[in-house]
Motif scaffolding. Structure first.
Motif, short mmCIF file in Angstrom:
data_model
loop_
_atom_site.label_atom_id
_atom_site.label_comp_id
_atom_site.label_asym_id
_atom_site.label_seq_id
_atom_site.Cartn_x
_atom_site.Cartn_y
_atom_site.Cartn_z
N ARG A 269 -10.84 -13.13 -11.49
CA ARG A 269 -9.53 -13.48 -10.92
C ARG A 269 -9.04 -12.38 -9.99
NH1 ARG A 269 -5.22 -14.27 -14.97
NH2 ARG A 269 -6.21 -12.50 -15.99
N ALA A 270 -8.43 -12.82 -8.91
CA ALA A 270 -7.94 -11.87 -7.91
C ALA A 270 -6.89 -10.94 -8.48
CB ALA A 270 -7.37 -12.63 -6.72
N ILE A 271 -6.04 -11.44 -9.36
CA ILE A 271 -4.93 -10.64 -9.88
C ILE A 271 -5.44 -9.42 -10.64
CG2 ILE A 271 -4.62 -11.85 -12.09
CD1 ILE A 271 -1.57 -11.70 -11.49
N VAL A 272 -6.59 -9.56 -11.30
CA VAL A 272 -7.16 -8.43 -12.03
C VAL A 272 -7.79 -7.43 -11.07
CG1 VAL A 272 -8.85 -7.77 -13.78
CG2 VAL A 272 -7.52 -9.85 -14.08
N HIS A 273 -8.43 -7.94 -10.02
CA HIS A 273 -8.98 -7.03 -9.01
C HIS A 273 -7.86 -6.23 -8.33
CE1 HIS A 273 -13.14 -8.20 -9.27
NE2 HIS A 273 -12.83 -9.48 -9.16
N VAL A 274 -6.73 -6.87 -8.12
CA VAL A 274 -5.57 -6.17 -7.54
C VAL A 274 -5.11 -5.06 -8.49
CG1 VAL A 274 -3.14 -6.39 -6.90
CG2 VAL A 274 -4.79 -8.11 -6.13
N ALA A 275 -5.05 -5.37 -9.78
CA ALA A 275 -4.63 -4.36 -10.76
C ALA A 275 -5.60 -3.18 -10.79
CB ALA A 275 -4.54 -5.00 -12.15
N ILE A 276 -6.89 -3.47 -10.69
CA ILE A 276 -7.89 -2.39 -10.66
C ILE A 276 -7.74 -1.57 -9.39
CG2 ILE A 276 -10.36 -1.88 -10.55
CD1 ILE A 276 -10.82 -4.35 -12.31
N ALA A 277 -7.48 -2.25 -8.27
CA ALA A 277 -7.29 -1.54 -7.00
C ALA A 277 -6.10 -0.58 -7.10
CB ALA A 277 -7.06 -2.54 -5.88
N GLN A 278 -5.06 -1.01 -7.76
CA GLN A 278 -3.88 -0.14 -7.92
C GLN A 278 -4.20 1.08 -8.77
OE1 GLN A 278 -1.35 -3.20 -9.47
NE2 GLN A 278 -0.44 -3.69 -7.47
N LEU A 279 -5.06 0.91 -9.76
CA LEU A 279 -5.49 2.06 -10.56
C LEU A 279 -6.26 3.06 -9.69
CD1 LEU A 279 -6.77 0.48 -13.91
CD2 LEU A 279 -4.76 1.91 -13.60
N VAL A 305 0.94 -18.30 -7.97
CA VAL A 305 1.98 -17.62 -7.20
C VAL A 305 2.00 -16.12 -7.52
CG1 VAL A 305 4.46 -17.45 -6.77
CG2 VAL A 305 3.38 -19.70 -7.00
N ARG A 306 1.94 -15.79 -8.80
CA ARG A 306 1.98 -14.37 -9.19
C ARG A 306 0.81 -13.61 -8.59
NH1 ARG A 306 0.49 -11.07 -13.94
NH2 ARG A 306 -0.74 -12.83 -14.71
N GLU A 307 -0.35 -14.24 -8.61
CA GLU A 307 -1.55 -13.62 -8.05
C GLU A 307 -1.38 -13.36 -6.55
OE1 GLU A 307 -5.95 -14.78 -9.01
OE2 GLU A 307 -5.27 -16.07 -7.36
N LEU A 308 -0.86 -14.34 -5.84
CA LEU A 308 -0.69 -14.20 -4.39
C LEU A 308 0.39 -13.17 -4.05
CD1 LEU A 308 -1.00 -17.96 -3.40
CD2 LEU A 308 -2.63 -16.14 -2.87
N LEU A 309 1.43 -13.10 -4.85
CA LEU A 309 2.47 -12.10 -4.61
C LEU A 309 1.92 -10.68 -4.78
CD1 LEU A 309 5.59 -13.71 -6.34
CD2 LEU A 309 5.23 -13.37 -3.89
N GLU A 310 1.15 -10.48 -5.83
CA GLU A 310 0.59 -9.14 -6.04
C GLU A 310 -0.44 -8.79 -4.97
OE1 GLU A 310 -0.46 -7.86 -9.88
OE2 GLU A 310 1.22 -8.83 -10.89
N LEU A 311 -1.18 -9.79 -4.51
CA LEU A 311 -2.14 -9.56 -3.44
C LEU A 311 -1.41 -9.17 -2.16
CD1 LEU A 311 -5.03 -9.57 -2.40
CD2 LEU A 311 -4.82 -12.04 -2.02
N SER A 312 -0.29 -9.83 -1.89
CA SER A 312 0.48 -9.50 -0.69
C SER A 312 1.03 -8.08 -0.76
CB SER A 312 1.62 -10.52 -0.48
OG SER A 312 2.62 -10.38 -1.47
N GLU A 313 1.47 -7.66 -1.95
CA GLU A 313 1.98 -6.29 -2.11
C GLU A 313 0.88 -5.26 -1.86
OE1 GLU A 313 3.79 -5.91 -5.91
OE2 GLU A 313 5.44 -7.28 -5.47
N LEU A 314 -0.33 -5.58 -2.33
CA LEU A 314 -1.44 -4.66 -2.11
C LEU A 314 -1.79 -4.57 -0.63
CD1 LEU A 314 -3.57 -2.82 -3.40
CD2 LEU A 314 -5.05 -4.83 -3.65
N LEU A 315 -1.72 -5.69 0.05
CA LEU A 315 -1.99 -5.69 1.49
C LEU A 315 -0.97 -4.82 2.23
CD1 LEU A 315 -2.90 -9.44 2.03
CD2 LEU A 315 -4.42 -7.48 2.42
#
Length: 379
Positions: A269-279, A305-315
């Protein structure tokens, strides 16, 4: 038995059979066989066959007190409430102290809008057998519909205590939800802890317990509860994600990464990859973070929606604000998200920063058009 005597016994049986090919069966035995047959057919969902068996039994033993209740159960499973009620009421004439029958009558009365009659019947069931969890559940439902939340809570809690182990989690969750809906979170935590301590450790109970522990700031206990729930729900990736987020918030980077990897094993899932990227970003490892961002794009669902919002923040963190705005503007334009003031305002602010006036106007227009909160904050 000596072989000679056994042979003589068998010979006698054969001679008897030769004299009369039709075995004589006691009517009571035949009726009992039909009852067992009908019950088996009912349990296998063959309702018409069950009714036929019980009907045949009735011709032999018309006054058997078990028959009306058995037929009532079949009709109830078929959704024929009026027919079922008539059978159960007949059963009560024959066996007025059978709590299960009172419980069934109360259930049907509740389903047909006869609330006061239902309460009376269900209370009779409880009076005869205090651990009738079906009656306790139905009383809880009635009180909940009437807005009598404390009474509903009491009956769902009693049902949880009285029910078989496999049913306990549902009742525990119902009771906890009543407390949560009233912001009585300390009581919800106490209730969930109590039943978990009594061995009710189904994933849904452990997850609810974890949620309340997080709310109470007891992060180590929450992580332990989510971990146990994850172990019992091998197809749910969100539980390991929750464990990872707790560890990340505590600065336990290695533990967080391990938990996130467990989540990815269940589902990419993208949301987990985003969380790892933040680490990785927290450790100034931009290259590793960019790799996770790429994996996030590969696995993004487009509907979370939550996944896309976190992805946008990472971008945005990576300076890719135009790409982030594309995600936000697409989300904001969807009818299901039109009333989300937070999303519309977030989109408008980023659009203003990028001088995209058309997107600013559209997002702010949705805020105003829906009379949502935060209108004054629209840029």
């Amino acid at each position: 038995m000596p072989s000679r005597l056994r042979a003589l016994s068998l010979l006698a049986l054969l001679v008897a059979a030769a004299c009369d090919d039709t075995p004589k069966i006691d009517p009571k035995d035949r009726a009992e066989g039909l009852y067992i047959k009908g019950t088996t057919e009912y349990l296998h969902g063959d309702f018409e066959a069950a009714l036929a068996s019980f009907s045949e039994m009735k011709q032999i033993l018309p006054n058997d007190p078990r028959l009306p209740a058995a037929v009532g159960e079949v009709y109830l499973s078929m959704g024929k409430l009026n027919e079922a009620l008539a059978e159960f009421q007949t059963a009560l004439v024959l066996e007025p102290k059978r709590s299960t029958t009172w419980s069934r009558v109360g259930f049907i009365q509740a389903q047909t809008g006869k609330t006061e009659e239902a309460l009376s019947s269900l209370r009779k069931a409880i009076g005869l057998y205090p651990n009738d969890f079906n009656a306790l559940e139905q009383l809880g439902e009635i009180h909940l519909k009437r807005g009598e939340k404390d009474e509903a809570l009491r009956h769902f809690t009693l049902a949880a205590q009285a029910s078989p182990d496999k049913l306990k989690p549902d009742f525990v969750i119902r009771a906890a939800e009543i407390l949560q809906q009233q912001d009585r979170h300390a009581e919800a935590l106490e209730l969930l802890r109590k039943f978990a301590g009594q061995g009710v450790r189904a994933p849904e109970v452990l997850t609810a317990l974890g949620d309340e522990l997080v709310r109470a700031g007891k992060m180590d206990e929450a992580a332990a509860s989510y971990r146990e729930a994850a172990g019992k729900s091998p197809k749910d990736p969100s539980l390991w994600e929750l464990v990872g987020r707790i560890y990340a918030s505590q600065g336990k980077r290695a533990d967080a990464l391990a938990a996130f990897q467990e989540s990815l094993k269940v589902k990419d899932r993208a949301i987990v990859h985003v969380a790892i990227a933040q680490l990785h970003l927290a450790q100034q490892d931009r290259k590793a973070a960019e790799e996770e961002l790429g994996k996030a794009f590969e696995s993004v669902s487009g509907s979370d929606v939550r996944e896309l919002l976190e992805l946008s923040e990472l971008l945005v963190t990576f300076g890719r604000k135009a790409d982030a705005l594309k995600i936000l503007s697409n989300l904001a334009s969807e009818p299901d998200n039109a009333r989300s003031a937070d999303l519309q305002l977030r989109t408008a602010r980023l659009a203003r920063e990028l001088k995209d006036e058309a997107t600013v106007k559209a997002a702010c227009g949705r805020v105003v058009g829906n009379d949502a909160g935060g209108v004054s904050a629209c840029p």
